[in-house]
Design a protein around this motif. Structure first.
Motif, PDB file in Angstrom:
ATOM      1  N   GLY A   6       0.806  -1.204   0.000  1.00 44.96           N
ATOM      2  CA  GLY A   6       0.000   0.000   0.000  1.00 44.96           C
ATOM      3  C   GLY A   6       0.838   1.253   0.000  1.00 44.96           C
ATOM      4  N   ALA A   7       0.225   2.332  -0.466  1.00 50.21           N
ATOM      5  CA  ALA A   7       0.932   3.605  -0.549  1.00 50.21           C
ATOM      6  C   ALA A   7       1.274   4.121   0.840  1.00 50.21           C
ATOM      7  CB  ALA A   7       0.066   4.626  -1.276  1.00 50.21           C
ATOM      8  N   LEU A   8       2.409   4.815   0.929  1.00 51.50           N
ATOM      9  CA  LEU A   8       2.789   5.465   2.182  1.00 51.50           C
ATOM     10  C   LEU A   8       2.044   6.796   2.289  1.00 51.50           C
ATOM     11  CD1 LEU A   8       6.628   4.791   2.165  1.00 51.50           C
ATOM     12  CD2 LEU A   8       4.977   3.840   3.773  1.00 51.50           C
ATOM     13  N   LEU A   9       1.228   6.933   3.359  1.00 45.53           N
ATOM     14  CA  LEU A   9       0.387   8.111   3.513  1.00 45.53           C
ATOM     15  C   LEU A   9       0.764   8.896   4.767  1.00 45.53           C
ATOM     16  CD1 LEU A   9      -3.040   6.459   2.597  1.00 45.53           C
ATOM     17  CD2 LEU A   9      -1.422   7.627   1.099  1.00 45.53           C
ATOM     18  N   ALA A  41      -4.937   6.343  -9.450  1.00 45.44           N
ATOM     19  CA  ALA A  41      -6.039   5.430  -9.755  1.00 45.44           C
ATOM     20  C   ALA A  41      -5.494   4.012  -9.875  1.00 45.44           C
ATOM     21  CB  ALA A  41      -6.732   5.853 -11.046  1.00 45.44           C
ATOM     22  N   GLY A  42      -6.157   3.065  -9.190  1.00 40.39           N
ATOM     23  CA  GLY A  42      -5.730   1.674  -9.215  1.00 40.39           C
ATOM     24  C   GLY A  42      -4.712   1.325  -8.155  1.00 40.39           C
ATOM     25  N   GLU A  43      -4.201   2.333  -7.420  1.00 41.06           N
ATOM     26  CA  GLU A  43      -3.182   2.068  -6.404  1.00 41.06           C
ATOM     27  C   GLU A  43      -3.828   1.554  -5.127  1.00 41.06           C
ATOM     28  OE1 GLU A  43       0.685   4.300  -4.355  1.00 41.06           O
ATOM     29  OE2 GLU A  43      -0.631   5.361  -5.754  1.00 41.06           O
ATOM     30  N   ARG A  44      -3.153   0.631  -4.469  1.00 44.22           N
ATOM     31  CA  ARG A  44      -3.676   0.032  -3.253  1.00 44.22           C
ATOM     32  C   ARG A  44      -3.352   0.885  -2.041  1.00 44.22           C
ATOM     33  NH1 ARG A  44      -1.961  -5.894  -0.731  1.00 44.22           N
ATOM     34  NH2 ARG A  44      -3.191  -5.726   1.189  1.00 44.22           N
ATOM     35  N   GLY A  82      -7.814  -6.146  -0.754  1.00 49.65           N
ATOM     36  CA  GLY A  82      -7.551  -4.880  -0.105  1.00 49.65           C
ATOM     37  C   GLY A  82      -8.414  -3.767  -0.651  1.00 49.65           C
ATOM     38  N   THR A  83      -8.056  -2.540  -0.316  1.00 47.40           N
ATOM     39  CA  THR A  83      -8.794  -1.348  -0.731  1.00 47.40           C
ATOM     40  C   THR A  83      -7.964  -0.576  -1.739  1.00 47.40           C
ATOM     41  OG1 THR A  83      -9.829  -1.237   1.451  1.00 47.40           O
ATOM     42  CG2 THR A  83      -9.939   0.735   0.074  1.00 47.40           C
TER      43      THR A  83
END
Length: 493
Positions: A6-9, A41-44, A82-83
């Motif tokens: 997942g992306a680092l937020l 778009a499309g990134e988890r 996942g989301t």
């Protein structure tokens, strides 16, 4: 090993003391990231547990914010996966805004250093260094003739060694084996007697000039600089805040008498004595001795850029200025960008005895070292005799390409006279008609041929009008084909 995808937020911030609920703050922050393209778009997205841990929030708070975004269609939940950001947003995300349409964002104007402000006014336009081996581009060696199989074998050997050796920070002075190999090479091929302790490995000649400028120059110091001269070195030295004094170049090299007239108390002189950049002249012995005496009288130093001195068309290279320096006035700079290939970004400084301790202190305090593996590969390349073999082969290659150039441009005599040279892989062509340099360059470009105007290398205008021609990077048939495309050029139609 289990991974947390997942992306680092971690850029998301919440204000626990604010009047807005934390769930709402998180929802709006995520929504802005999605709509602005911060999360594609499309990134988890991270799992709710992971995101809660990273942001220091409860899992319930995170789940509520994610559920709201799923309801709005900005996110989609995939069972067992996942989301994700909804792929339907592809092409709809916008770049982040810094201010609304009716709002003027404040613009900070940071104060620059005096050296940087000085450099901004005097830097020469350079653009990207040549990267494609097209006919007549300068500064590129014959990468098509490089012995890649030998290089790959030696390189692979070092990537199989101890990880601590090849993946850590390199020795700030340079790999000891490479420093020793360079010292041996300079003694055998260039006639320079030196000790490995005087050799410092740097990230190419450009970094060498910057380091020398930072070490020796104060704002306003006078530097004799060849006019025309090397653009990269000029920009590096200008960046130190020094004052570059243009000194003319004739067939014997830098005109020392003019330098003494314009700036008798100079701090540094920059020269390319073995093959002047860009005119191609070789500095005469009398002019070399005159320059060394001027430096001695003014307590000045000389930077010798020996960028392609290994490639004379005869068997005997022109001796470097450093080889006759008996008073420790010459700082010799070499690079493997021309003798091997530019992507290495490895060069070296040969410091006079009086500056060895200073360079050592500077390197230890400031530099983290050039990557070890390519240094080790170069050291092996030299020690196994492959470097000497390659240099001999390249001399023949460049001589053949030079001969093709002179033959191809012989029909242009009288309107574009290519000047003879006896080393390296560039020369100049003189424009003989009323067509100016810029017009000639544009007309050649319209035919798919690239040249550089001689004026681009000048600190002040000179009487000579012409173009700089590289011939090293292209084989003879490409040189002939490019010259054929120039029929009728540079005259006006």
């Amino acid at each position: 090993m289990k991974t947390q995808a997942g992306a680092l937020l971690s850029s998301i911030r919440v204000d626990r003391d604010g009047g807005r609920k934390i769930t709402v703050q998180l929802y709006m922050a995520l929504r802005d990231l999605i709509l602005s393209g911060g999360v594609k778009a499309g990134e988890r997205l991270p799992a709710s547990r992971t995101l809660a841990t990273e942001l220091g929030l409860s899992r319930t708070t995170v789940s509520n914010a994610l559920d709201r975004l799923i309801t709005e269609g900005l996110l989609e939940a995939r069972v067992g996966s996942g989301t994700y950001v909804n792929v339907a947003l592809q092409g709809q995300q916008r770049m982040p805004r810094t201010a609304s349409a009716n709002e003027q964002a404040p613009r900070a104007e940071p104060r620059l250093s005096h050296a940087t402000s000085h450099a901004a006014r005097h830097l020469a336009e350079r653009g990207r260094l040549p990267h494609r081996p097209l006919p007549f581009v300068t500064a590129l060696p014959a990468v098509d003739a490089f012995p890649m199989a030998h290089w790959a074998r030696l390189s692979a050997r070092h990537w199989r060694t101890d990880r601590r050796e090849v993946m850590g920070y390199g020795d700030p002075f340079g790999l000891p084996r490479l420093r020793a190999a360079i010292a041996t090479h300079l003694n055998a091929l260039r006639g320079i007697r030196c000790d490995p302790a005087q050799v410092f490995i740097v990230g190419g000649a450009q970094q060498a000039f910057s380091l020398i400028g930072g070490l020796l120059l104060n704002p306003g110091d006078r530097i004799w600089f060849e006019n025309p001269g090397a653009i990269g070195a000029r920009n590096a030295l200008v960046s130190s805040g020094a004052d570059l004094v243009p000194v003319s170049v004739d067939e014997h090299g830098m005109v020392v008498a003019q330098g003494l007239e314009r700036a008798p108390h100079f701090r540094l002189a920059f020269v390319t004595p073995s093959h002047q950049q860009p005119l191609g002249h070789v500095m005469s012995l009398a002019r070399r001795l005159e320059l060394l005496q001027a430096a001695e009288d003014s307590d000045a130093l000389i930077i010798e850029d020996d960028y392609d001195g290994e490639f004379p068309f005869s068997n005997q290279p022109h001796p470097p200025l450093r080889s006759i320096d008996t008073r420790g006035r010459v700082i010799y700079v070499g690079t493997f960008s021309k003798s091997l290939f530019p992507a290495l970004r490895i060069g070296f400084i040969l410091a006079p005895d009086g500056l060895v301790d200073t360079f050592s202190q500077l390197s230890m305090a400031w530099l983290s070292g050039v990557p070890t593996a390519p240094q080790a590969t170069i050291a092996d390349f030299i020690e196994e005799g492959l470097f000497a073999t390659h240099i001999r082969a390249m001399r023949h290659v460049y001589q053949e390409r030079y001969a093709a150039l002179m033959e191809a441009f012989a029909p242009f005599a009288g309107c574009f006279d290519v000047q003879p040279t006896n080393s390296g892989f560039h020369t100049i062509g003189l424009l003989c008609g009323d067509v100016g340099e810029d017009e000639a360059v544009e007309r050649a470009a319209a035919r798919g041929v690239q040249f550089s105007p001689l004026s681009r290398y000048c600190l002040e205008p000179i009487d000579t009008h012409g173009l700089v021609i590289g011939f090293g990077s292209s084989p003879p048939h490409e040189i002939r084909r490019a010259a054929e495309a120039l029929k009728g050029w540079p005259g006006r139609d």
